[in-house]
Design an enzyme around this catalytic site. Structure first.
Site, PDB file in Angstrom:
ATOM      1  CB  SER A 153      -0.873   0.001   1.259  1.00  0.00           C
ATOM      2  OG  SER A 153      -1.478   1.264   1.450  1.00  0.00           O
ATOM      3  CE1 TYR A 189      -4.674  -2.434   4.548  1.00  0.00           C
ATOM      4  CE2 TYR A 189      -3.470  -0.370   4.268  1.00  0.00           C
ATOM      5  CZ  TYR A 189      -4.152  -1.446   3.723  1.00  0.00           C
ATOM      6  OH  TYR A 189      -4.305  -1.524   2.354  1.00  0.00           O
TER       7      TYR A 189
HETATM    8  N1  LIG Z   1      -8.446  -0.264  -2.585  1.00  0.00           N
HETATM    9  C1  LIG Z   1      -7.402   0.430  -2.215  1.00  0.00           C
HETATM   10  O1  LIG Z   1      -7.434   1.660  -2.229  1.00  0.00           O
HETATM   11  C2  LIG Z   1      -6.136  -0.258  -1.769  1.00  0.00           C
HETATM   12  C3  LIG Z   1      -4.995   0.528  -1.624  1.00  0.00           C
HETATM   13  C4  LIG Z   1      -3.822  -0.078  -1.210  1.00  0.00           C
HETATM   14  C5  LIG Z   1      -3.793  -1.434  -0.955  1.00  0.00           C
HETATM   15  N2  LIG Z   1      -4.921  -2.174  -1.107  1.00  0.00           N
HETATM   16  C6  LIG Z   1      -4.823  -3.605  -0.802  1.00  0.00           C
HETATM   17  O2  LIG Z   1      -5.309  -4.350  -1.904  1.00  0.00           O
HETATM   18  C7  LIG Z   1      -5.814  -5.604  -1.448  1.00  0.00           C
HETATM   19  C8  LIG Z   1      -7.210  -5.808  -2.004  1.00  0.00           C
HETATM   20  O3  LIG Z   1      -8.062  -4.811  -1.479  1.00  0.00           O
HETATM   21  P1  LIG Z   1      -9.394  -4.335  -2.213  1.00  0.00           P
HETATM   22  O4  LIG Z   1      -9.343  -2.863  -2.288  1.00  0.00           O
HETATM   23  O5  LIG Z   1      -9.604  -5.113  -3.444  1.00  0.00           O
HETATM   24  O6  LIG Z   1     -10.461  -4.725  -1.080  1.00  0.00           O
HETATM   25  P2  LIG Z   1     -11.924  -5.346  -1.203  1.00  0.00           P
HETATM   26  O7  LIG Z   1     -12.625  -4.837  -2.410  1.00  0.00           O
HETATM   27  O8  LIG Z   1     -12.538  -5.124   0.129  1.00  0.00           O
HETATM   28  O9  LIG Z   1     -11.645  -6.924  -1.423  1.00  0.00           O
HETATM   29  C9  LIG Z   1     -10.962  -7.638  -0.426  1.00  0.00           C
HETATM   30  C10 LIG Z   1     -10.737  -9.066  -0.863  1.00  0.00           C
HETATM   31  O10 LIG Z   1      -9.949  -9.722   0.134  1.00  0.00           O
HETATM   32  C11 LIG Z   1     -10.650 -10.852   0.624  1.00  0.00           C
HETATM   33  N3  LIG Z   1     -10.396 -11.024   2.054  1.00  0.00           N
HETATM   34  C12 LIG Z   1     -10.603 -10.141   3.058  1.00  0.00           C
HETATM   35  N4  LIG Z   1     -10.235 -10.674   4.229  1.00  0.00           N
HETATM   36  C13 LIG Z   1      -9.801 -11.938   3.972  1.00  0.00           C
HETATM   37  C14 LIG Z   1      -9.293 -12.997   4.754  1.00  0.00           C
HETATM   38  N5  LIG Z   1      -9.188 -12.912   6.081  1.00  0.00           N
HETATM   39  N6  LIG Z   1      -8.929 -14.143   4.134  1.00  0.00           N
HETATM   40  C15 LIG Z   1      -9.050 -14.267   2.802  1.00  0.00           C
HETATM   41  N7  LIG Z   1      -9.540 -13.304   1.997  1.00  0.00           N
HETATM   42  C16 LIG Z   1      -9.909 -12.154   2.583  1.00  0.00           C
HETATM   43  C17 LIG Z   1     -12.122 -10.607   0.315  1.00  0.00           C
HETATM   44  O11 LIG Z   1     -12.780 -11.862   0.208  1.00  0.00           O
HETATM   45  P3  LIG Z   1     -14.386 -12.052   0.486  1.00  0.00           P
HETATM   46  O12 LIG Z   1     -15.075 -10.902  -0.170  1.00  0.00           O
HETATM   47  O13 LIG Z   1     -14.698 -13.370  -0.174  1.00  0.00           O
HETATM   48  O14 LIG Z   1     -14.571 -12.102   1.965  1.00  0.00           O
HETATM   49  C18 LIG Z   1     -12.020  -9.862  -1.024  1.00  0.00           C
HETATM   50  O15 LIG Z   1     -11.858 -10.773  -2.077  1.00  0.00           O
HETATM   51  C19 LIG Z   1      -5.753  -5.568   0.078  1.00  0.00           C
HETATM   52  O16 LIG Z   1      -4.602  -6.241   0.537  1.00  0.00           O
HETATM   53  C20 LIG Z   1      -5.648  -4.083   0.370  1.00  0.00           C
HETATM   54  O17 LIG Z   1      -5.024  -3.847   1.597  1.00  0.00           O
HETATM   55  C21 LIG Z   1      -6.084  -1.624  -1.517  1.00  0.00           C
END
Ligand SMILES: NC(=O)c1ccc[n+]([C@@H]2O[C@H](COP(=O)([O-])OP(=O)(O)OC[C@H]3O[C@@H](n4cnc5c(N)ncnc54)[C@H](OP(=O)(O)O)[C@@H]3O)[C@@H](O)[C@H]2O)c1
Length: 247
Positions: free
Chosen positions: A142, A155
């Site tokens: 991130s 985080y």
């Molecule tokens: N969006 C941003 O702005 C952003 C920025 C920087 C980094 N990130 C990182 O990118 C990654 C994806 O985030 P996103 O934005 O796509 O979030 P999201 O839309 O909330 O999706 C999260 C995904 O992770 C899965 N997940 C959550 N907790 C889990 C667990 N304990 N075990 C296994 N799977 C789990 C969820 O599965 P289910 O839905 O099936 O529960 C879902 O597929 C994360 O690591 C996040 O920290 C995101």
């Protein structure tokens, strides 16, 4: 055909990465935690474009479930692709939580640690024997590791740990030709931490050189590209993909 495992592939960045990887000709294993239906939608989207994918349950925060997951992966590799190994692992699963340091509970701290650092560490360890030489690991970190953002201290700290771990993976797995890189997204429009409200989105857009937040495809495409042969000499790097966030 190369095969990639994308954790947290049911929604957001992981779903986008899975679809972009399939578009680049890879077979895909997506994992879900609470949303099997969303994961099946991703599998269906990939199948409709002529690709092959399967969805498996995985709680990245529960290491005791990893041996059964490895067994399920091995079964699907054999059944769907006639293989005993896979090529790429994308440690993407994660969740957001806003709470200032002053009020973070030990339970919140441990939960974030388990999913963002301990989980990727031991999942990679247990899947390593199934990973083909010449493969790659991509850890999703991130931009909050570079720019301190009040309210996400645990985080961001664990994401920082994951960034360091990425270099150690590159060091220790290089002998097998396995690369390890991390991608650090800036603010992307997903459901992470409850999603972006208008006010927060405007703030983040104003802090970004390109004047907006990112879309999931803008991370998914980078994942697929980094896995491609064109990028075979990129190793042990943290690549921020954030449109020029606070530069
Ligand atoms: N969006 C941003 O702005 C952003 C920025 C920087 C980094 N990130 C990182 O990118 C990654 C994806 O985030 P996103 O934005 O796509 O979030 P999201 O839309 O909330 O999706 C999260 C995904 O992770 C899965 N997940 C959550 N907790 C889990 C667990 N304990 N075990 C296994 N799977 C789990 C969820 O599965 P289910 O839905 O099936 O529960 C879902 O597929 C994360 O690591 C996040 O920290 C995101």
């Amino acid at each position: 055909m190369k095969i990639v495992i994308v954790t947290g592939g049911s929604r957001g960045l992981g779903a986008s990465a899975a679809i972009e990887c399939a578009r680049n000709g890879m077979g895909v294993v997506v994992t879900y935690n609470n949303n099997p239906d969303k994961a099946e939608e991703v599998v269906k989207t990939i199948a409709q474009s002529g690709g092959k994918a399967v969805a498996l349950k995985l709680d990245v925060g529960n290491t005791s479930s990893f041996p059964a997951f490895r067994h399920a992966v091995a079964t699907e590799l054999e059944t769907l692709w006639g293989r005993r190994d896979f090529d790429y692992l994308v440690n993407n699963a994660g969740y957001g939580l806003f709470n200032p340091i002053a009020t973070v509970t030990e339970e919140q701290f441990d939960g974030l640690s388990n999913v963002h650092l301990k989980g990727p560490f031991f999942l990679t360890q247990i899947l390593l024997p199934l990973m083909a030489d010449g493969g790659q690991i991509i850890n999703i970190t991130s931009a909050t590791t570079r720019v301190a953002t009040a309210g996400v201290a645990p985080y961001a700290s664990f994401k920082g740990g994951l960034e360091v771990l990425t270099r150690y993976m590159a060091k220790e797995f290089g002998g097998r030709g396995i690369r390890a890189n991390s991608i650090a997204p800036g603010a992307i429009r997903t459901e992470l931490g409850g999603g972006l409200n208008d006010e927060f989105e405007a703030l983040l857009a104003g802090q970004t050189a390109l004047g907006r937040v990112g879309e999931p495809e803008e991370i998914g495409g980078v994942v697929a590209s980094l896995l491609s042969n064109e990028n075979r000499w990129v190793n042990a790097q943290n690549i921020e993909v954030a449109g020029g966030y606070i530069i």
